[in-house]
Design a protein around this motif. Structure first.
Motif, short mmCIF file in Angstrom:
data_model
loop_
_atom_site.label_atom_id
_atom_site.label_comp_id
_atom_site.label_asym_id
_atom_site.label_seq_id
_atom_site.Cartn_x
_atom_site.Cartn_y
_atom_site.Cartn_z
N THR A 5 0.81 -1.22 0.00
CA THR A 5 0.00 0.00 0.00
C THR A 5 0.84 1.27 0.00
O THR A 5 0.31 2.36 -0.04
N TYR A 10 -0.19 2.33 -6.46
CA TYR A 10 -1.33 1.90 -5.63
C TYR A 10 -2.05 3.12 -5.06
O TYR A 10 -3.28 3.22 -5.07
N THR A 11 -1.26 4.08 -4.57
CA THR A 11 -1.85 5.28 -3.98
C THR A 11 -2.72 6.01 -4.99
O THR A 11 -3.85 6.41 -4.70
N PHE A 14 -5.84 4.03 -5.75
CA PHE A 14 -6.78 4.09 -4.62
C PHE A 14 -7.50 5.43 -4.61
O PHE A 14 -8.72 5.49 -4.45
N ALA A 15 -6.72 6.51 -4.82
CA ALA A 15 -7.33 7.84 -4.80
C ALA A 15 -8.37 7.97 -5.90
O ALA A 15 -9.48 8.46 -5.68
N MET A 18 -11.42 5.91 -5.06
CA MET A 18 -12.19 6.53 -3.97
C MET A 18 -13.03 7.69 -4.50
O MET A 18 -14.21 7.82 -4.17
N VAL A 22 -17.03 7.53 -4.10
CA VAL A 22 -17.68 8.53 -3.26
C VAL A 22 -18.47 9.53 -4.11
O VAL A 22 -19.60 9.88 -3.80
N LEU A 25 -21.65 7.93 -5.37
CA LEU A 25 -22.58 7.75 -4.26
C LEU A 25 -23.30 9.05 -3.94
O LEU A 25 -24.53 9.11 -3.83
N LEU A 26 -22.52 10.14 -3.82
CA LEU A 26 -23.11 11.43 -3.47
C LEU A 26 -24.01 11.94 -4.59
O LEU A 26 -25.09 12.49 -4.34
N ILE B 66 -6.35 -1.34 3.46
CA ILE B 66 -6.12 -0.99 2.06
C ILE B 66 -5.88 0.51 1.85
O ILE B 66 -5.66 0.95 0.75
N ILE B 67 -5.94 1.29 2.95
CA ILE B 67 -5.70 2.73 2.79
C ILE B 67 -4.21 2.98 2.62
O ILE B 67 -3.41 2.55 3.45
N PRO B 68 -3.80 3.68 1.56
CA PRO B 68 -2.37 4.02 1.42
C PRO B 68 -2.01 5.03 2.50
O PRO B 68 -2.71 6.03 2.68
N ILE B 71 -1.81 8.98 1.91
CA ILE B 71 -2.98 9.86 1.74
C ILE B 71 -4.09 9.52 2.74
O ILE B 71 -5.26 9.78 2.50
N THR B 78 -12.48 12.45 3.42
CA THR B 78 -13.50 12.13 2.43
C THR B 78 -14.62 11.30 3.05
O THR B 78 -15.80 11.53 2.77
N ALA B 82 -18.39 12.63 3.17
CA ALA B 82 -19.43 11.90 2.46
C ALA B 82 -20.56 11.53 3.41
O ALA B 82 -21.74 11.73 3.10
N VAL B 86 -24.47 12.87 3.12
CA VAL B 86 -25.60 11.95 2.98
C VAL B 86 -26.63 12.22 4.07
O VAL B 86 -27.83 12.35 3.80
#
Lengths: 251, 214
Positions: A5, A10-11, A14-15, A18, A22, A25-26, B66-68, B71, B78, B82, B86
């Motif tokens: 990770t 990967y970073t 992932f960003a 995400m 997100v 979803l919003l 799984i979070i790098p 960041i 976030t 979020a 909601v």
């Protein structure tokens, strides 16, 4: 050894992932709830307008109580006899959706030098005519606005104030009855018929507001900027309606 | 707390007393000053934070592996943002009057440093269930202080509680006011919240001297 990770790729992935997850979803939540939210806002506007002309379910000295959302549509068409839009030199047009006019947009128009539409709602209750004007200004943190009902002499008959984000317990109290009810009976004009507005005053020696022709109401302690905002929006926005009322009398 | 093991129940009970987020960890001071002029606003904020902290801690805990790490703060932000949006939208659609009451608070939750603080300090290193308990516990501890401060500020500043005039009418001079009592307008201003929090810290540390740093 470097962890999986910690890798740059990967970073980045992932960003990106995400943001997509997100974001969608919003977007989904917002677009699926939008019609319902807009309907709520429309009902609220009608409730506010009716409140200003005294159609509400207040009991004694208790809190603000609007008429129920389910009854609003019927009551609105029963009490509001006419909705007009005033532009420029008293160019008056009837418009049954005048209450949906966005005052913020109209104010921006006026600033850009364009003609501003001034909506006015004319209501009747117990044989008395109410003229209800929407006004808008800025408080300490964000927008404040109001619906002010006046009679043909520009004496306030009722008002409903609201705000977007004033401080709880201080500026937010402009929507409490102890503040709003003080406006009832206050004169917007001075004895010579010149528009003076109503000042939210900290040096008012009349805290119970017995004197109605002093063009002043008592301020809320700790809410100076919000109070100044209220005075300012009354002065700038309600003044625009003065020519309508002068015209009303001469005709 | 028969449902929880003693280790788990400490996650709830510690933040309420000896590990309180406001008085010991000194997190969330900003909102404790800003919104405690009224008891009702304090209660509403407490309830909202309980919800967001509980849910946020669980989400962060579930994705913690799984979070790098580079960041992770952005990811945490976030997730809170979020969740808060909601909640805000759902309230606007289904409980419009309540959402009007809450107004700016909902947005303010995002900036509450307790939330990010607990994500960082706990949820990133613990399982979902324990993170959930930690979130609820800290939010309760935060809410408790908020409610205590709100109680005193509204009572002494406005003479009311939840909007009810408990001390009599200050303008008509009834109740306590008839014998010369006056509201202390200073209580409504933010510095007094700091002083009330300070008094709570004083009481707490004089009762438990282990909390005093050398």
């Amino acid at each position: 050894m470097e962890k999986r990770t910690d890798k740059n790729l990967y970073t980045l992935l992932f960003a990106t992932g995400m943001v997509v997850v997100v974001g969608s979803l919003l977007a989904f939540v917002a677009s699926s709830l939008k019609p319902k939210i807009n309907e709520n806002k429309r009902i609220e506007k009608q409730q506010n307008i009716l409140y200003a002309m005294g159609v509400h379910e207040n009991e004694g000295k208790g809190n603000v109580a609007f008429i129920e959302a389910s009854k609003v549509a019927g009551e609105f068409s029963k009490y509001i006899k006419k909705q007009i839009v005033i532009t420029g030199d008293l160019d008056i047009v009837e418009n049954n959706d005048a209450y949906l006019i966005d005052i913020k947009k109209e104010q921006t128009k006026a600033k850009a030098g364009e003609k501003r539409q001034l909506p006015l709602f004319i209501g009747e209750k117990d044989g008395k005519t109410y003229y209800i004007a929407p006004i808008r200004g800025i408080g300490l943190w964000d927008a404040i606005w109001a619906y002010v009902a006046v009679d043909e002499n520009m004496i306030v008959q009722g008002a409903y104030f609201d705000h977007k984000a004033e401080t709880a317990g201080l500026g937010a109290n402009i929507k409490q009855r102890f503040f709003m009810d003080d406006f009832i009976g206050e004169h917007l004009l001075d004895e010579n018929g010149i528009f003076k507005g109503i000042t939210v005053s900290k040096s008012n020696s009349d805290p119970t507001n017995k004197i109605k022709y002093d063009n002043e109401v008592d301020a809320i302690a700790g809410a100076t900027i919000t109070g100044d905002g209220v005075s300012a929006m009354i002065k700038t926005d309600l003044r625009l309606y003065q020519s309508y009322f002068e015209n009303l009398k001469t005709n | 707390m028969g449902l929880l093991s003693s280790k788990d129940s400490k996650l709830i009970s510690d933040p309420l007393s000896d590990d309180n987020p406001i008085t010991i960890q000194v997190l969330g001071i900003c909102s404790a000053l800003a919104i405690t002029a009224e008891l009702k606003a304090s209660i509403v904020m407490a309830v909202s934070v309980i919800f967001v902290m509980g849910a946020g801690n669980v989400v962060i805990s579930l994705i913690r592996n799984i979070i790098p790490s580079k960041i992770r703060i952005i990811v945490q932000l976030t997730v809170v943002a979020a969740l808060v949006i909601v909640v805000d939208q759902v309230l606007k659609a289904y409980s419009y009057s309540l959402s009007k009451e809450l107004g700016a608070f909902i947005g303010l939750i995002i900036t509450n440093c307790i939330i990010m603080g607990r994500f960082e300090a706990f949820a990133l290193a613990n399982g979902a269930w324990r993170s959930f308990l930690d979130g609820i516990g800290n939010a309760l501890g935060y809410g408790l202080i908020l409610i205590i401060v709100g109680f005193f500020r509204e009572l002494l500043g406005s003479g009311t509680l939840l909007g009810y005039a408990v001390l009599g009418d200050s303008i008509e001079k009834t109740g306590l006011y008839s014998i010369g009592y006056e509201n202390n307008g200073f209580m409504l201003l933010a510095p007094m919240a700091l002083i009330v929090v300070g008094l709570i810290i004083w009481v707490q540390r004089s009762r438990n001297t282990n909390l005093i740093e050398d």
